[in-house]
Design a protein around this motif. Structure first.
Motif: not given
Length: 350
Positions: A148-151, A156-157, A169-172, A278-284
């Motif tokens: 959900l976060t990448p989508l 939105l962004i 999207l490919l990197k994700i 923070l742990a999930a958000g930083l690498p994303m």
């Protein structure tokens, strides 16, 4: 009137200090040239390793068992991936008066990140909430955030930026989703090893994130993005984040009451539904924002420390709350059900 009791020491997370030190190192000694290429490659490998470990440690069986409390989990997911993003979109009106477009992009990204696991469980336990539900809620949020976060960021962004690059999207897919699925597939063989070496792997997690932060902020320093941020802008960002946290804490607490949840579940919803990882958000962010990642994760880093300090005070106050009267009555009824009736002597006639 009783004076409010505050904790003797607010939880200034040592890891936050390590992150700030890493930011300072990147500002003074950013990786450039060949060193930047090495740091970027190491950062990419670290992100893939992080999500591989996330997948390998997530117990599918425990997640399925937790589905029995589906109303609570849906409420937490709605707070994390619906209410938070709506508030983030509402903050668009603060641009450019209070926030610059890059800071707003970071604030909106903060609203799209999944909930925490460790701190939600810890604060729920301190406040005498539903700890098993907190474990499952954090796990579900992390799992949902992989997709959900990448989508949401793309919708939105990416829309604000004139579209989301296809290579992002490919990197994700390559750096986040595939390692996570590989970890899930190999969990039956490596799960025991991960459990036995949980503490060591925790250092691997944190060290990997520090590497990601150094690489991202080095790119930002080399690109000169820090000239876009002034102290008044940072102060405005802190005020906006304080309001955002207050709104979410109130909405999760009183909203859960309106939905009919008990005290223990309300505590779980408040702590799991108002936090961001923070742990999930930083690498994303390193994957999604590229050269702009350094500035984009600044709102998340500030919000993370703020939520720890505020929720520590709330959890300790909740722990001192008296048990609800109806809970005490139910306890008395259960005692009466299992206790043998007391034999009273027959009253004597006068």
């Amino acid at each position: 009137m009783r004076r409010p009791h505050l904790p003797a020491r607010l939880p200034l997370d040592p890891y936050i200090l390590a992150l700030l030190g890493t930011v300072g190192l990147a500002a003074l000694l950013p990786a450039r040239g060949a060193a930047a290429s090495v740091a970027g490659g190491a950062s990419t490998a670290a992100v893939a390793l992080l999500f591989f470990l996330y997948g390998a440690r997530l117990s599918t069986r425990e997640a399925l068992e937790g589905l029995r409390h589906w109303r609570l989990h849906l409420t937490v997911l709605a707070c994390t991936f619906l209410l938070f993003p709506l508030l983030g979109l509402a903050a668009r009106g603060l641009v450019p008066g209070l926030l610059t477009p890059p800071l707003y992009a970071g604030l909106l990204f903060l609203c799209l990140v999944p909930s925490t696991v460790q701190s939600s469980i810890a604060f729920t336990s301190i406040a005498r909430g539903n700890v098993p539900a907190a474990i499952c809620a954090g796990s579900f949020s992390s799992l949902a955030g992989i997709v959900l976060t990448p989508l949401l960021a793309a919708a939105l962004i990416g829309a604000d930026a004139g579209g989301f690059p296809l290579d992002s999207l490919l990197k994700i897919t390559l750096q986040l989703l595939l390692p996570f699925l590989l970890g899930q597939a190999l969990r039956r063989w490596i799960g025991g090893f991960l459990v036995r070496h949980k503490q060591v792997l925790g250092y691997v997690d944190r060290g990997s994130i520090l590497l990601v932060v150094y690489a991202a902020f080095s790119v930002g320093v080399a690109a000169g993005i820090w000239h876009q941020v002034s102290l008044p802008r940072l102060g405005a960002l802190l005020v906006v984040e304080a309001v955002l946290l207050a709104v979410m804490l109130l909405a999760t607490w009183y909203g859960a009451a309106r939905l009919g949840f008990g005290r223990a579940d309300r505590i779980t919803i408040q702590f799991a539904g108002s936090k961001k990882s923070l742990a999930a958000g930083l690498p994303m962010a390193s994957v999604l924002f590229g050269a702009q990642a350094g500035l984009a994760v600044l709102p998340l880093m500030l919000f993370h420390q703020m939520q720890l300090m505020v929720c520590a005070v709330i959890a300790r106050r909740r722990a001192r709350d008296p048990e609800p009267e109806h809970a005490a009555e139910r306890g008395a009824d259960r005692v009466a059900e299992v206790s043998p009736p007391t034999q009273h002597p027959a009253p004597r006639g006068r």
